[in-house]
Design a protein around this motif. Structure first.
Motif, mmCIF file in Angstrom:
data_model
loop_
_atom_site.group_PDB
_atom_site.id
_atom_site.type_symbol
_atom_site.label_atom_id
_atom_site.label_comp_id
_atom_site.label_asym_id
_atom_site.label_seq_id
_atom_site.Cartn_x
_atom_site.Cartn_y
_atom_site.Cartn_z
ATOM 1 N N LEU A 1 0.822 -1.215 0.000
ATOM 2 C CA LEU A 1 0.000 0.000 0.000
ATOM 3 C C LEU A 1 0.857 1.267 0.000
ATOM 4 O O LEU A 1 0.412 2.327 -0.435
ATOM 5 C CB LEU A 1 -0.973 -0.017 1.184
ATOM 6 C CG LEU A 1 -2.018 -1.146 1.078
ATOM 7 C CD1 LEU A 1 -2.824 -1.262 2.362
ATOM 8 C CD2 LEU A 1 -2.961 -0.919 -0.113
ATOM 9 N N TYR B 1 1.037 2.820 -3.410
ATOM 10 C CA TYR B 1 -0.132 3.565 -3.920
ATOM 11 C C TYR B 1 -0.323 4.891 -3.184
ATOM 12 O O TYR B 1 -0.825 5.857 -3.765
ATOM 13 C CB TYR B 1 -1.382 2.681 -3.866
ATOM 14 C CG TYR B 1 -1.080 1.347 -4.490
ATOM 15 C CD1 TYR B 1 -0.732 1.269 -5.840
ATOM 16 C CD2 TYR B 1 -1.017 0.185 -3.721
ATOM 17 C CE1 TYR B 1 -0.365 0.065 -6.404
ATOM 18 C CE2 TYR B 1 -0.655 -1.029 -4.282
ATOM 19 C CZ TYR B 1 -0.318 -1.078 -5.623
ATOM 20 O OH TYR B 1 0.058 -2.266 -6.181
ATOM 21 N N PHE C 1 -8.907 -4.540 -2.423
ATOM 22 C CA PHE C 1 -7.892 -3.511 -2.700
ATOM 23 C C PHE C 1 -8.533 -2.125 -2.779
ATOM 24 O O PHE C 1 -8.038 -1.147 -2.208
ATOM 25 C CB PHE C 1 -7.174 -3.849 -4.020
ATOM 26 C CG PHE C 1 -6.235 -2.790 -4.490
ATOM 27 C CD1 PHE C 1 -5.008 -2.604 -3.866
ATOM 28 C CD2 PHE C 1 -6.562 -1.963 -5.564
ATOM 29 C CE1 PHE C 1 -4.126 -1.608 -4.294
ATOM 30 C CE2 PHE C 1 -5.692 -0.967 -6.001
ATOM 31 C CZ PHE C 1 -4.471 -0.793 -5.359
ATOM 32 N N ASP D 1 -9.313 -0.863 0.620
ATOM 33 C CA ASP D 1 -8.095 -0.435 1.319
ATOM 34 C C ASP D 1 -7.657 0.961 0.868
ATOM 35 O O ASP D 1 -7.374 1.820 1.694
ATOM 36 C CB ASP D 1 -6.927 -1.399 1.014
ATOM 37 C CG ASP D 1 -6.995 -2.656 1.857
ATOM 38 O OD1 ASP D 1 -7.810 -2.708 2.793
ATOM 39 O OD2 ASP D 1 -6.217 -3.588 1.570
ATOM 40 N N ILE D 2 -7.592 1.148 -0.444
ATOM 41 C CA ILE D 2 -7.037 2.432 -0.895
ATOM 42 C C ILE D 2 -8.018 3.571 -0.593
ATOM 43 O O ILE D 2 -7.605 4.671 -0.267
ATOM 44 C CB ILE D 2 -6.563 2.422 -2.373
ATOM 45 C CG1 ILE D 2 -7.687 2.132 -3.337
ATOM 46 C CG2 ILE D 2 -5.412 1.466 -2.570
ATOM 47 C CD1 ILE D 2 -7.272 2.369 -4.791
#
Ligand code: AMP
Ligand code: ZN
Length: 469
Positions: A44, A47, A109, A112-113
């Motif tokens: 992470l 990103y 994902f 999460d972001i």
């Protein structure tokens, strides 16, 4: 005119002034997740960095087109085209289909972001399995131009046909040859050659349990694309053959990105990417965090332990992206205290209309424009907080500006504090109407009514501001 941005370019091993291909526009491609498992908190980091880079360009008035791909096929357990497709591995681990695995972990994902303050609507997320035709077209071109050859298990890129192959990664090809492992594919012409397309294994498993689930027909045989090819095909489709910035973790320099450059530049006959940016690793006390090691930390685990994902984002930004981070809970605790201090301060200073302090803004941006110096930019935040010569309302406006460029989401502290009831909003809106009609009696009456409900209304040059009494 856009402001000057300086970036460390892995290609030249130097800090360079950024010059866009098209003035005031920038195209960025960030290598995305391989969706066979949850992203770990190290992944992470890549990103969060990409998002700060995007915001930095926005702050310099660039129009940004940013791609984060989803690798849902073709990434093998060995980066050297050996081993199993990670998606197949995930499917077996969970007793699901490879397609379901990809779908499930893509959604995880995105969640999460989003929690990390990375706004998904600002990005394009192409999936490799949706771009098989583009990949086949690229292979066709490479075959036609004499850069590819077929052997038993697939179609390979001939690295001998691209003289600059070793340059990007400073690869010691001779050293690689002498250290080659015994099981290296003997049919390959050169040790550095890599698969563009792999054929589905035949009669590998008569029970069918381990049969490939993701495969496509091509003029050369049924199979699946190589991981490197996916990124070349998708980046060029969305950003054009020659684009500005490509990001990824440092592990991608010697293989994945070197191969992307070789095949893309061989196919198009011109430079592929101008600036290559790589984030360093996040390790834990035992070493590099990796998805293949089943014991990795996810963002959900941090949330379950009571941590705010934005405090994790803050923690990441306190270290420059080219430096390694060793993750500890002590460091996350300290980041949580610091982040909460900013959050609480903002919560206490809501509705103060101030001006962004130009001096601080410039120092903050200079830090960021100097190769994405997030740690220096955060230091500017704390200098500002301690500066008693800046009025609180200006401090608040400046802090919110800095927060927006770093994606710290401090403006949300306001929303939480001012969750006003619908009835209060209706009265406030009615008062706004009364004021535009210069009906001062009605405006005063509504102000009293709001005060009786526990809210104070102030008129500023930006309109009405409401605070809790
Ligand atoms: P993957 O999902 O494995 O394809 O990796 C996604 C991104 O995470 C890539 O850009 C990798 O380079 C990066 N990455 C992998 N491991 C780490 C780590 N321990 N710390 C930081 N980044 C990592
Ligand atoms: Zn990639």
């Amino acid at each position: 005119m856009s402001a000057e941005i300086r970036l460390y370019n892995t290609k030249s091993r130097q800090i360079e002034n950024f010059k866009p291909i098209i003035p005031n526009e920038v195209g960025i491609y960030s290598c995305g997740p391989t969706v066979y498992h949850y992203a770990h908190i190290g992944n992470l980091r890549a990103y969060v960095f990409a998002d700060v880079l995007r915001r930095l360009f926005v702050s310099a008035r660039y129009t940004v087109k940013h791609i984060i791909n989803i690798t849902d096929v073709g990434h093998l357990t060995g980066d050297d085209d050996t081993g199993e497709d990670k998606l197949q591995k995930g499917a077996r681990r969970e007793g699901k289909s490879a397609w379901d695995i990809a779908d499930f972990y893509t959604k995880a994902f995105m969640k999460d972001i989003d929690a990390l303050g990375i706004p998904t609507k600002e990005y394009i997320f192409p999936r490799a399995t949706d771009h098989i035709n583009e990949q086949i077209a690229l292979i066709k071109t490479l075959i036609e131009k004499g850069h590819a050859y077929t052997i038993t298990d697939g179609i390979y890129f001939d690295t001998n046909t691209f003289p600059a192959y070793a340059e990007f990664a400073h690869l010691d090809v001779e050293g690689l040859k002498s250290g080659a492992r015994v099981e290296e594919n003997k049919e390959k012409k050169n040790i550095t050659d890599f698969a563009l397309w792999k054929f589905s294994p035949v009669n590998e498993d008569s029970t069918g349990i381990d049969r490939r689930q993701m495969e496509w027909d091509t003029p050369w045989g049924k199979g699946f694309p190589g991981w490197h090819l996916e990124c070349s095909a998708m980046s060029m489709k969305y950003l054009g053959q020659h684009f500005d910035v490509h990001t990824g973790g440092i592990d991608h320099i010697p293989v994945h990105h070197t191969n992307e450059i070789a095949q893309s530049e061989s196919a198009i006959g011109e430079p592929f990417v101008n600036y290559w940016l790589h984030t360093n690793f996040l390790n834990d006390a035992t070493g590099k965090m990796s998805k293949s090691n089943e014991e990795f930390l996810t963002l959900s685990t941090l949330i379950e332990k009571g941590y705010n994902p934005l405090a994790y984002r803050y923690l990441l930004l306190t270290t420059h992206y080219r430096k390694e981070i060793t993750f500890t809970f002590e460091a996350l605790d300290a980041a949580t205290v610091a982040y909460k201090k900013l959050w609480d301060w903002c919560g206490e200073h809501i509705n103060v209309s101030g001006m962004v302090n130009d001096d601080y803004k410039q120092k903050f941006l200079n830090a960021l424009y100097d190769d994405v110096g997030t740690s220096s930019a955060i230091a500017e935040i704390w200098t500002l907080m301690k500066d008693t010569s800046i009025l609180d309302n200006d401090k608040y406006a400046t802090l919110l500006y800095m927060s927006s460029v770093l994606g710290l989401q401090l403006h949300l502290s306001k929303k939480e504090e001012l969750d006003i009831p619908e009835r209060v909003q209706i009265l406030l809106d009615a008062r706004g109407v009364a004021r535009t009609e210069k009906n001062w009696n009605e405006s005063d009456r509504l102000r009293d009514e709001l005060e009786n409900l526990g809210y104070l209304v102030k008129d500023t040059d930006k309109g009405q501001e409401i605070t809790v009494k």
